[in-house]
Design an enzyme around this catalytic site. Structure first.
Site, short mmCIF file in Angstrom:
data_model
loop_
_atom_site.label_atom_id
_atom_site.label_comp_id
_atom_site.label_asym_id
_atom_site.label_seq_id
_atom_site.Cartn_x
_atom_site.Cartn_y
_atom_site.Cartn_z
N TYR A 1 6.48 -8.29 8.74
CA TYR A 1 6.29 -6.86 8.68
C TYR A 1 6.55 -6.30 10.13
O TYR A 1 6.33 -7.20 11.14
CB TYR A 1 4.74 -6.65 8.52
CG TYR A 1 4.51 -6.81 7.11
CD1 TYR A 1 4.23 -6.28 6.03
CD2 TYR A 1 4.08 -8.43 7.00
CE1 TYR A 1 3.84 -6.42 4.91
CE2 TYR A 1 3.56 -8.59 5.55
CZ TYR A 1 3.59 -7.81 4.70
OH TYR A 1 2.81 -8.24 3.36
N ASP B 108 -6.74 1.44 8.04
CA ASP B 108 -5.67 2.35 8.33
C ASP B 108 -5.59 3.61 8.47
O ASP B 108 -6.99 4.12 8.45
CB ASP B 108 -4.51 1.66 7.20
CG ASP B 108 -4.96 2.36 5.82
OD1 ASP B 108 -5.78 3.36 5.98
OD2 ASP B 108 -4.50 1.84 4.81
N ARG C 67 -3.57 -4.69 7.75
CA ARG C 67 -4.70 -4.02 8.37
C ARG C 67 -5.77 -4.80 8.91
O ARG C 67 -6.69 -4.34 9.79
CB ARG C 67 -5.21 -3.34 7.00
CG ARG C 67 -4.22 -2.26 6.62
CD ARG C 67 -4.85 -1.53 5.43
NE ARG C 67 -5.03 -2.39 4.26
CZ ARG C 67 -5.50 -2.43 3.02
NH1 ARG C 67 -6.46 -1.28 3.00
NH2 ARG C 67 -5.61 -3.20 1.98
N ASP D 197 0.86 -1.39 -0.15
CA ASP D 197 0.03 -0.02 0.21
C ASP D 197 1.11 1.32 0.06
O ASP D 197 2.07 1.22 0.70
CB ASP D 197 -0.77 -0.15 1.26
CG ASP D 197 -2.04 -0.99 1.17
OD1 ASP D 197 -2.11 -1.57 0.13
OD2 ASP D 197 -2.54 -1.36 2.26
#
Length: 300
Positions: free
Chosen positions: A72, A86, A184, A44
């Site tokens: 991540y 988000d 997310r 993203d």
């Protein structure tokens, strides 16, 4: 620089915030002087970190890289839900998270670890009746996506801190997960499990398969030197390796089957005696057969 001068291979990019993955591909096309550039899994615009780029014949490897596990680091804000799950989306709800304890957070995180059923974020790129889910959401449509299995190999908390005078809590985490996992959605589900709502405020991808942030380079660095990882090195990093004889290499380069691989259940990178990646092989019907055959030579 033109495509005749650019070798096939992979480029490990440290994607900057605010850039789409497509933006990065466009920049690398200009730097490499070839249209044959693609990426192995979208990040993203809000996210930063490892984006694997394939150039020329290495674009054929991207399908296999997309399916690898990812790692991540992220920050989850408890106490607010947003339409996009988000920080870029409008706040849609939530409750004061001051009373949520660390023990409760850790229990909820543990419940989201392992093999789980995850409903993707409604603003994901998943297609619904031929149209991207995020496009339907932006047009005002309510989209309900089905849950699908993902594996959260690791969901570790590194810090918990109160923000906004204690009304909200930020949770810093490290997540190692299977392909297809939405971080997310993990943020959303953690907030939902705690009854206060949650969304993602920061996301950085630190690993894709064998490629870590330590080997990634910024766009400014790549403008000075593309630092392409060779097709041969990519094959050795991504797959089990089979060393071929000259006769086997000749057979494989023409798409002919050879004796089965020692690795029965996965594609194998097959190399000629001179170290050149010849093909990817997999066992089918009692023999090793080609999945992909790479033309000889290092250039497009």
């Amino acid at each position: 620089m033109n495509s005749g001068q650019v070798h096939s291979g992979l480029i490990i990019v440290d994607k900057p915030q605010g850039w789409t993955s497509h933006d990065v591909v466009g920049r690398l096309r200009r730097l490499a002087g070839t249209r044959k550039v693609g990426h192995a899994g979208t990040l993203d615009p809000m996210a930063t970190g490892v984006l694997v780029i394939g150039v020329n014949r290495a674009t054929r490897l991207l399908t296999f890289i997309v399916g690898t596990s990812k790692t991540y680091t992220a920050t989850i804000r408890l106490g607010q839900s947003t339409v996009t799950d988000d920080a870029e989306g409008e706040v849609t709800g939530g409750s004061i998270a001051a009373a949520v304890t660390e023990a409760e957070i850790r229990t909820a995180v543990a419940a989201l670890t392992g093999e789980i059923q995850q409903v993707p974020s409604s603003v994901s790129a998943i297609k619904v009746k031929g149209e991207r889910s995020y496009a339907r959401v932006r047009s005002g449509e309510d989209v309900d996506l089905p849950a699908r299995p993902v594996t959260i190999h690791r969901f570790d908390i590194s810090a918990i801190r109160r923000v906004s005078s204690g009304r909200l809590q930020d949770v810093d985490v490290t997540v190692e997960c299977s392909s297809g996992t939405y971080i997310r959605a993990l943020a959303r589900d953690l907030g939902g499990a705690l009854g206060v709502g949650g969304h993602l405020t920061a996301l950085r991808r630190t690993r894709v398969g064998p490629y870590s942030i330590a080997s990634a380079r910024t766009l400014d660095q790549l403008a000075e030197d593309l630092g392409i990882l060779s097709l041969d090195d990519a094959g050795r990093a991504l797959f089990p390796v089979r060393e071929l004889s000259d006769a086997e290499a000749a057979d494989v380069s023409h798409g002919r089957k050879i004796t089965p691989n020692a690795e029965p259940d996965a594609p194998v990178a097959a190399f000629a005696p001179d170290g050149t990646l010849v093909a990817l092989l997999e066992n089918r019907g009692g023999a090793a057969r080609t999945v992909l055959v790479f033309a000889p030579g290092g250039k497009e």
